[in-house]
Motif scaffolding. Structure first.
Motif, PDB file in Angstrom:
ATOM      1  N   ARG A 107       0.834  -1.204   0.000  1.00  0.00           N
ATOM      2  CA  ARG A 107       0.000   0.000   0.000  1.00  0.00           C
ATOM      3  C   ARG A 107       0.870   1.255   0.000  1.00  0.00           C
ATOM      4  NH1 ARG A 107      -3.709  -0.022   4.930  1.00  0.00           N
ATOM      5  NH2 ARG A 107      -4.290   1.972   3.989  1.00  0.00           N
TER       6      ARG A 107
ATOM      7  N   ALA B  41       2.329   1.713  -3.514  1.00  0.00           N
ATOM      8  CA  ALA B  41       1.306   2.169  -4.456  1.00  0.00           C
ATOM      9  C   ALA B  41       0.957   3.630  -4.223  1.00  0.00           C
ATOM     10  CB  ALA B  41       0.065   1.294  -4.324  1.00  0.00           C
ATOM     11  N   ALA B  42       0.845   4.042  -2.951  1.00  0.00           N
ATOM     12  CA  ALA B  42       0.500   5.434  -2.642  1.00  0.00           C
ATOM     13  C   ALA B  42       1.602   6.383  -3.085  1.00  0.00           C
ATOM     14  CB  ALA B  42       0.231   5.573  -1.147  1.00  0.00           C
ATOM     15  N   LYS B  43       2.859   6.018  -2.867  1.00  0.00           N
ATOM     16  CA  LYS B  43       3.961   6.893  -3.260  1.00  0.00           C
ATOM     17  C   LYS B  43       4.134   6.923  -4.774  1.00  0.00           C
ATOM     18  CE  LYS B  43       7.635   7.344  -0.749  1.00  0.00           C
ATOM     19  NZ  LYS B  43       7.540   8.550   0.073  1.00  0.00           N
ATOM     20  N   ALA B  44       3.797   5.814  -5.435  1.00  0.00           N
ATOM     21  CA  ALA B  44       3.914   5.785  -6.898  1.00  0.00           C
ATOM     22  C   ALA B  44       2.851   6.656  -7.557  1.00  0.00           C
ATOM     23  CB  ALA B  44       3.795   4.352  -7.404  1.00  0.00           C
ATOM     24  N   GLU B  45       1.668   6.744  -6.938  1.00  0.00           N
ATOM     25  CA  GLU B  45       0.581   7.536  -7.518  1.00  0.00           C
ATOM     26  C   GLU B  45       0.783   9.038  -7.312  1.00  0.00           C
ATOM     27  OE1 GLU B  45      -3.028   6.093  -5.889  1.00  0.00           O
ATOM     28  OE2 GLU B  45      -2.954   4.186  -6.993  1.00  0.00           O
ATOM     29  N   GLY B  46       1.049   9.438  -6.067  1.00  0.00           N
ATOM     30  CA  GLY B  46       1.172  10.872  -5.857  1.00  0.00           C
ATOM     31  C   GLY B  46       2.135  11.262  -4.760  1.00  0.00           C
TER      32      GLY B  46
END
Length: 368
Positions: free
Chosen positions: A217, A220-225
């Motif tokens: 998680r 994924a969160a750091k990759a998105e924004g």
């Protein structure tokens, strides 16, 4: 599944062609090293220490480092000349009970697959023989250039093999056990048993890696924004246990609540464990002490007055008897006093009337 080794199982004079397949896989998340200032990838290059030049894989060999730092070169031809009869064979050496294998020896797990149609019959024969004997097979095999020890067992309709450490690779647990002598009470063991019964069994499929899920998680969160996932609150515990009994009782209650058995439901084992809290035992002990207190109270009062306990025990009865006797005497005395007063009043009245009659009588005679 892709095989990692092809060979045969040697079962006496029977040879069973098989393929070796990994039975497990790692789901751990790996990271790459980067340059923190610009995010550039950090790579390792194989460089010779003598000429400080990068060496290609084709020019890299093996060598054994001596204690003084000198290197003894070992070529592939040298290794090929060594006796290694299990290079392409899983050689069964014995059949033993599964309980004789120390779990500390178990390592990587593999599936053995029959290689081709002709291998199906001997493969099935070995599988059924292992099932009926209720034993496991100890075997030697070679993998990645070294001889290893393995254990063959039946899993469903497949023969599985566990890599084993050699017995001399298991370290003795010297200095690991507590050095201080500790005594465990039966009550503590009972609570530990109750906790084990309350926790009961668990489905292995329900267990998962919470840390890996949180890490996925976060990635994924750091990759998105570039957002950061809020940190989960750490679980309570890990502190010093002061009262073992209280900790065990709290654990039993927490396990019951977690399993929904706090209202008296079964814990899944068919029986519900009963635990008496410490506070209840203390209250029960207090009630017993209170119940015994009245019998000891007269003795304490007698001791304070320096009167024997037996005398003090009899004193309340005697005092009550004397008090009632005195009360009866007072009642009778007051009754006698009332009668005497009435008699005196009558006497006074009669005396006064007599005197009046005597005084009046001469006056009547004089008038006559």
């Amino acid at each position: 599944m892709r095989s990692i080794w092809n060979g045969a199982i040697s079962f006496g004079l029977v040879s069973i062609p098989i393929k070796l397949v990994n039975a497990t896989e790692s789901h751990s998340i790996s990271f790459r090293q980067i340059h923190t200032t610009d995010g550039g990838r950090i790579r390792y290059r194989k460089v010779c220490e003598l000429d400080d030049e990068e060496v290609p894989t084709a020019e890299i060999g093996k060598g054994y480092e001596e204690a003084d730092g000198s290197i003894v070169p070992i070529t592939d031809e040298d290794l090929a000349a060594l006796p290694l009869p299990t290079a392409k064979t899983i050689e069964i050496v014995a059949f033993v009970p599964a309980s004789s294998i120390d779990p500390l020896q178990m390592g990587a797990a593999y599936y053995l697959s029959a290689n081709g149609v002709p291998a199906a019959k001997p493969y099935t024969l070995l599988r059924e023989a292992l099932k009926r004997s209720d034993k496991v097979a100890l075997a030697k095999f070679a993998l990645r250039g070294r001889e290893r020890l393995g254990m063959l067992r039946v899993l469903d309709d497949v023969i599985a093999m566990h890599g084993l450490l050699w017995p001399d690779e298991i370290r003795t647990p010297e200095g690991v056990a507590p050095e201080t002598e500790v005594t465990v009470r039966d009550a503590e063991l009972d609570l530990a048993d109750a906790l084990m019964d309350t926790l009961g069994s668990v489905s292995m499929d329900s267990l998962h890696d919470d840390y890996r899920v949180a890490l996925e998680r976060l990635i994924a969160a750091k990759a998105e924004g570039g957002g950061v996932v809020p940190e989960a609150e750490p679980a309570e515990g890990g502190g010093k246990v002061i009262d073992l009994m209280a900790a065990l009782e709290s654990s039993v209650r927490a396990a019951r609540e977690a399993r929904g058995s706090g209202s008296g439901e079964s814990d899944g084992s068919g029986e519900s464990a009963e635990v008496t809290p410490i506070s209840s035992r203390k209250r029960a002990a207090g009630k017993k002490a209170t119940a015994k207190a009245p019998a000891k109270a007269p003795a304490k009062k007698a001791a304070a007055k320096k009167i024997p306990a037996k005398t003090s025990a009899k004193t309340p009865a005697k005092t009550a008897a004397k008090g009632s006797a005195r009360g009866d005497a007072k009642k009778s005395t007051s009754a006698k006093t009332a009668k005497t007063a009435k008699a005196a009043a009558k006497s006074v009245k009669s005396t006064g009337s007599a005197r009046t009659a005597k005084k009046a009588a001469p006056k009547k005679r004089a008038s006559a």
